[in-house]
Design a protein around this motif. Structure first.
Motif, PDB file in Angstrom:
ATOM      1  N   LEU B 173     -71.343   1.624  -5.104  1.00  0.00           N
ATOM      2  CA  LEU B 173     -72.487   2.869  -5.381  1.00  0.00           C
ATOM      3  C   LEU B 173     -73.733   2.209  -4.573  1.00  0.00           C
ATOM      4  O   LEU B 173     -73.794   3.671  -3.497  1.00  0.00           O
ATOM      5  CB  LEU B 173     -72.565   3.094  -6.667  1.00  0.00           C
ATOM      6  N   VAL B 175     -72.843   1.005  -1.618  1.00  0.00           N
ATOM      7  CA  VAL B 175     -72.345   1.242   0.324  1.00  0.00           C
ATOM      8  C   VAL B 175     -72.650   2.260  -0.069  1.00  0.00           C
ATOM      9  O   VAL B 175     -72.846   2.512   1.392  1.00  0.00           O
ATOM     10  CB  VAL B 175     -71.552   0.351   0.394  1.00  0.00           C
ATOM     11  N   SER B 177     -74.456   5.390  -1.528  1.00  0.00           N
ATOM     12  CA  SER B 177     -75.748   4.838  -1.096  1.00  0.00           C
ATOM     13  C   SER B 177     -76.243   4.673   0.578  1.00  0.00           C
ATOM     14  O   SER B 177     -76.938   5.896   1.714  1.00  0.00           O
ATOM     15  CB  SER B 177     -76.853   4.266  -1.829  1.00  0.00           C
ATOM     16  N   GLU B 178     -75.914   4.052   0.826  1.00  0.00           N
ATOM     17  CA  GLU B 178     -76.501   3.130   2.196  1.00  0.00           C
ATOM     18  C   GLU B 178     -75.629   4.046   3.115  1.00  0.00           C
ATOM     19  O   GLU B 178     -76.725   4.715   5.164  1.00  0.00           O
ATOM     20  CB  GLU B 178     -76.145   1.915   2.947  1.00  0.00           C
ATOM     21  N   ARG B 182     -79.495   6.904   2.614  1.00  0.00           N
ATOM     22  CA  ARG B 182     -80.361   6.704   1.339  1.00  0.00           C
ATOM     23  C   ARG B 182     -81.712   5.526   2.048  1.00  0.00           C
ATOM     24  O   ARG B 182     -80.736   4.651   1.674  1.00  0.00           O
ATOM     25  CB  ARG B 182     -79.593   6.710  -0.191  1.00  0.00           C
ATOM     26  N   GLN B 186     -84.805   5.194  -2.790  1.00  0.00           N
ATOM     27  CA  GLN B 186     -83.821   6.066  -3.360  1.00  0.00           C
ATOM     28  C   GLN B 186     -82.828   5.537  -4.652  1.00  0.00           C
ATOM     29  O   GLN B 186     -82.356   5.492  -5.172  1.00  0.00           O
ATOM     30  CB  GLN B 186     -83.130   6.647  -2.394  1.00  0.00           C
ATOM     31  N   ILE B 187     -82.213   4.013  -3.628  1.00  0.00           N
ATOM     32  CA  ILE B 187     -81.195   3.139  -4.079  1.00  0.00           C
ATOM     33  C   ILE B 187     -81.968   2.429  -5.725  1.00  0.00           C
ATOM     34  O   ILE B 187     -80.734   3.230  -6.339  1.00  0.00           O
ATOM     35  CB  ILE B 187     -80.990   2.564  -3.019  1.00  0.00           C
ATOM     36  N   GLY B 190     -82.139   5.718  -7.628  1.00  0.00           N
ATOM     37  CA  GLY B 190     -80.398   6.344  -8.058  1.00  0.00           C
ATOM     38  C   GLY B 190     -79.682   5.749  -8.846  1.00  0.00           C
ATOM     39  O   GLY B 190     -78.945   6.464  -8.711  1.00  0.00           O
ATOM     40  N   VAL B 191     -79.181   4.500  -8.454  1.00  0.00           N
ATOM     41  CA  VAL B 191     -78.483   3.101  -8.373  1.00  0.00           C
ATOM     42  C   VAL B 191     -78.111   2.639  -9.629  1.00  0.00           C
ATOM     43  O   VAL B 191     -78.185   2.323 -10.685  1.00  0.00           O
ATOM     44  CB  VAL B 191     -77.961   2.764  -7.556  1.00  0.00           C
TER      45      VAL B 191
END
Ligand SMILES: Nc1ncnc2c1ncn2[C@@H]1O[C@H](COP(=O)(O)OP(=O)(O)OP(=O)(O)O)[C@@H](O)[C@H]1O
Ligand SMILES: [Mg+2]
Lengths: 255, 274
Positions: B173, B175, B177-178, B182, B186-187, B190-191
């Motif tokens: 997840l 990876v 986002s990147e 993001r 944010q990561i 968000g994650v």
């Protein structure tokens, strides 16, 4: 116009505790993709396909060589569809879409809904990923990749975890959405018929991450997997694979 | 011949009505069992104070209830309760902040992981009475002592769970986002946060339970106000009734607090991930 220029790309994974050997995932790949074409990268398991896409997406660094993904001279925006859906389980379908957008406005929301409708999922926008079937989740993944208005679309065997029937209908969805946008696409697969059905060009990799063939596919769209013309190209690709296999085996015997 | 059972709309609504009734019955049964639990507890208490001890050693529940009421109406409950509660919260928050940093280190750095694990083993197996006395020695009679000690005792629980939450995060997840550009923050929001929240919350709950016991204990030794201090005063004047009454009041407040805060958060989370 988007361009992906890959020059002499090599990726060697260092030894790990569990596997104390160096692994060559890519061994000097050269290829260039320009314009609104759909390129399939075809290769058996372990031939470095995922590694190639990850490097193009910028989430993995090459050992040597270079990758440039540009759109009119500036770094290109990529949209990535992964081997598995990779949705955030704690967000609804719609919020998963909004997660990859920079601005949160009514317009971005409408865009998200547009692409969800395109893959036939607008009805379930408020559900969580766990409430969808695997095929539906992968469709969200496809819609998400298109949503960022990518210059380059990267797809990593998006249908390989699906049953044959679901994969077939998802390929249809993909063709439809792609024909609508015609983004430069790099599509990784180990399925020959999938490659022929979708691609304008097929780049073939062999284990060790080496390009050994590059075949253009000049067939009209939309294509149907049962079309004799599609079948014929499939046969041709398979023949070339067999000759590669033979060459590799022969090389192994000689060495 | 094969007969296909037909499902009529009536049959479906009949079925769902039955399910609904069952759910209601189940809920009441659940409440009832909670009631039985409490009744049994109080019953055992009576038995013990009548048969095993005598009411001077272990006052009966109604005596303690009356005493609690007297304390509430006649003594300064608010000051002492507030003092204790604030210290628990301060210690707990301190532990939470420190734990986030240390949990991060444990998750992503092998060297720190080894070091901190060893320290955790050490602190977890230290008798808390020893810690309480040590607090008195180091900090004297003050507010700071109980707060720090509470934090020290609570930290391992949150820290380990933060680390566990972070290592349990699906790398793929990140990876994803990147690749969609993001940013780091944010990561994180968000994650990392949502995916480790459940584990962190479990740790926080455990840490809170430990914190409020530790707090009371340190107060007994090293405070000049608060519930623990009151318990010690009652003890010094051989007032068993007062001791138990203060303890009961403290437990009640903590249970209310736990139910209000953690249960609610947990319920929200479960609704979201179900
Ligand atoms: N993070 C990693 N660390 C070490 N080795 C890796 C890593 N990722 C991939 N490899 C190795 O690199 C080689 C190529 O892997 P890659 O995932 O790119 O293949 P693939 O063509 O995508 O295979 P598949 O069709 O099974 O997905 C494999 O031998 C794999 O074991
Ligand atoms: Mg792969």
């Amino acid at each position: 116009m988007a361009t992906v220029l890959i020059e002499n790309l090599t990726k060697i994974y260092p030894p790990t505790i569990t596997y104390p050997h160096r692994v060559q995932a890519l061994g000097g790949v050269n290829m260039s993709v320009t314009g609104n074409v759909f390129v399939a990268v075809l290769g058996p398991s372990g031939s470095g396909k995922t590694t190639l896409l990850n490097i193009v997406a910028g989430v993995e660094t090459p050992t040597s060589g270079s990758v440039r993904a540009v759109q009119d001279g500036v770094p290109a925006q990529v949209g990535y569809v992964f081997q598995e859906p990779r949705l955030l389980p704690w967000r609804t379908v719609l919020n998963n879409m909004l997660y990859v957008q920079d601005r949160k406005s009514d317009r971005s929301r409408r865009e998200a809904e547009f692409y969800l409708t395109m893959v036939g999922l607008n009805e379930v926008a408020h559900l969580y990923p766990s409430q969808l079937s695997a095929g539906m989740q992968q469709r969200v993944g496809i819609a998400r990749a298109f949503l960022v208005n990518p210059d380059i679309l990267l797809m990593d065997e998006p249908f390989s975890h699906m049953d044959a029937l679901t994969g077939r209908s998802l390929r249809e969805y993909l063709q439809r959405v792609w024909l609508h946008t015609r983004k430069t696409a790099l599509f990784v697969t180990h399925d020959v018929s999938e490659a022929v059905e979708l691609a304008d060009r097929i780049v073939m990799l062999r284990p060790g991450g080496v390009v050994f063939d590059d075949i253009p596919v000049n067939l009209p769209r939309p294509r149907h997997p049962d079309d004799p013309a599609v079948r014929a190209v499939e046969g041709e690709v398979l023949r070339r694979f067999d000759s590669m296999e033979a060459a590799v085996r022969f090389g192994a015997q000689a060495g | 011949m094969l007969t296909v059972p037909s499902v009529t709309p009536d049959a479906i609504s009949e079925l769902s009505a039955r399910e609904m009734r069952r759910a209601v019955v189940r809920r009441w049964l659940f409440r009832f069992s909670v009631l039985i639990g409490w009744t049994a507890f109080i019953g055992v208490w009576y038995l013990f104070s009548r048969l095993v001890f005598n009411p001077q050693q272990l006052p009966e529940p109604h005596v303690v209830a009356t005493e609690s009421w007297t304390i509430i109406t006649e003594q300064d409950v608010r000051t002492h309760m507030q003092a204790s509660l604030l210290r628990v919260l301060a210690g707990f928050l301190l532990a939470a902040v420190v734990s986030c940093g240390l949990g991060w280190l444990i998750a992503y750095n092998a060297w720190w992981r080894t070091l901190l694990r060893t320290i955790v083993q050490f602190t977890v197996s230290t008798p808390i009475v020893a810690l309480a006395i040590l607090t008195l020695v180091v900090f004297g009679v003050s507010s700071l002592g109980p707060i720090i000690t509470t934090a020290v005792v609570a930290t391992p629980y949150i820290m380990m769970n933060v680390a566990q939450g972070l290592t349990g995060v699906d790398r793929r997840l990140i990876v994803m986002s990147e690749s969609f550009g993001r940013t780091r923050s944010q990561i994180i929001t968000g994650v990392l946060l949502p995916s480790s929240l459940i584990s962190v919350l479990a740790g926080a709950r455990l840490a809170f339970a430990v914190a409020w016991r530790m707090e009371l204990l340190t107060e007994i030794f090293a405070a000049s106000e608060g519930v623990g201090f009151q318990i010690r005063r009652s003890f010094e004047s051989y007032d068993v009734r007062g001791m138990i009454a203060w303890t009961v009041l403290y437990i009640v407040v903590m249970l209310i607090f736990e139910n209000l805060v953690f249960r609610q958060i947990e319920r929200r989370l479960q609704g979201r991930t179900a």
